[in-house]
Design a protein around this motif. Sequence first.
Motif, PDB file in Angstrom:
ATOM      1  N   SER A 116       0.819  -1.211   0.000  1.00  0.00           N
ATOM      2  CA  SER A 116       0.000   0.000   0.000  1.00  0.00           C
ATOM      3  C   SER A 116       0.855   1.265   0.000  1.00  0.00           C
ATOM      4  O   SER A 116       0.360   2.342  -0.323  1.00  0.00           O
ATOM      5  N   THR A 191      -7.731  -4.545   0.225  1.00  0.00           N
ATOM      6  CA  THR A 191      -8.514  -3.668  -0.649  1.00  0.00           C
ATOM      7  C   THR A 191      -7.992  -2.236  -0.688  1.00  0.00           C
ATOM      8  O   THR A 191      -8.365  -1.476  -1.581  1.00  0.00           O
ATOM      9  N   SER A 192      -7.119  -1.855   0.256  1.00  0.00           N
ATOM     10  CA  SER A 192      -6.564  -0.498   0.208  1.00  0.00           C
ATOM     11  C   SER A 192      -5.703  -0.303  -1.036  1.00  0.00           C
ATOM     12  O   SER A 192      -5.643   0.805  -1.591  1.00  0.00           O
ATOM     13  N   ASP A 196      -6.179   2.494  -4.018  1.00  0.00           N
ATOM     14  CA  ASP A 196      -5.123   3.398  -4.471  1.00  0.00           C
ATOM     15  C   ASP A 196      -5.064   3.493  -5.993  1.00  0.00           C
ATOM     16  O   ASP A 196      -4.814   4.568  -6.555  1.00  0.00           O
TER      17      ASP A 196
END
Length: 333
Positions: A116, A191-192, A196
């Motif tokens: 992330s 899911t981050s 993005d």
Amino acid sequence: MLLAAVAASVFAGSQPVPPADVVRHVAAGLRLASGLDLPFGWGAAGVPEATAAVLDLRLPRTLLGLVCGLALGLAGALCQAHTRNPLADPGLLGVTAGAACGVVVSLSVLRWSSPSEYVWLALAGAVLAGGIVLGLASRLRTLAPATGLVLAGAIVTGVLNSVTSAVVLLDKATMDGFRYWTVGSLSGRDTSVLADIAPWLLLGLGLAALNTPALDALALGDDVATALGRNVALDRATGLAAVVLVAGAATAAVGSIAFLGLAAPHLALRLARGKMVPAVVLSGLLGAALMLLADTAGRLVLPSSELSVGIVLSIVGAPLFIWIARGRKDATP
């Protein structure tokens, strides 16, 4: 095929969960996300381990594979159509090399090791490299557009790969982190990461939707396409920009994935019988299906560990591509 791949990705895993329980866990997750009470017998401390495996591991992994596989398949079809090169894939535009260079800078300079975190620099590197390739190709006026694009992509890829190799060889910590990214994997990402890359994916998909209707005319040659009223330069720039955005976003999220953007368009073109618009759509769907099937196979093939999706696609993709290519009668998509 795609529906079967999604089902396999959700229902199959290293931890066996009965199919009825998977359905129950997914329903429970939807209830939990909506703010409703947990089912009877579930305490406030959380949810059962099997439910966590389905909701926190399998579903995000399936969604990421679905989106990134679709992006890479679609990007491969557009790239082959615009270059009229059946061996072209998104790496031809320097996207993979740019993303790799961004990851290396993130790992070695900023010490960002989480997907992330480094996804932003990987995406920036992919877009920047693709922009340089397109700009350089536009200045090689003595060559045909497709030839200039291949040459510019080879130049930029070679330079970026040299920089990446130099940094990786000088820093062992960077080598360890980069090795995890470069094989291509859906594990360890939530899911981050998808959030993005979502804006860039949506922008790229929008450009692809605008560009796809022009592909049948462009397949007839630049002169014929111009006579049919197409602005060839604008159409090609739009299509290649879409390739850079969607492939760059997917590569930044899941790493370098071999053969997917190469094999899916060939198989899609056979199914679409040479028609470009359905071939692009089918290539995206097939790319998503192949990604999920390879990831599911990698989870199940070893009893105590798993193979990354990039490794599985490399092992299976080569003979699959040979089989597809041997069955084709045309030389260009």
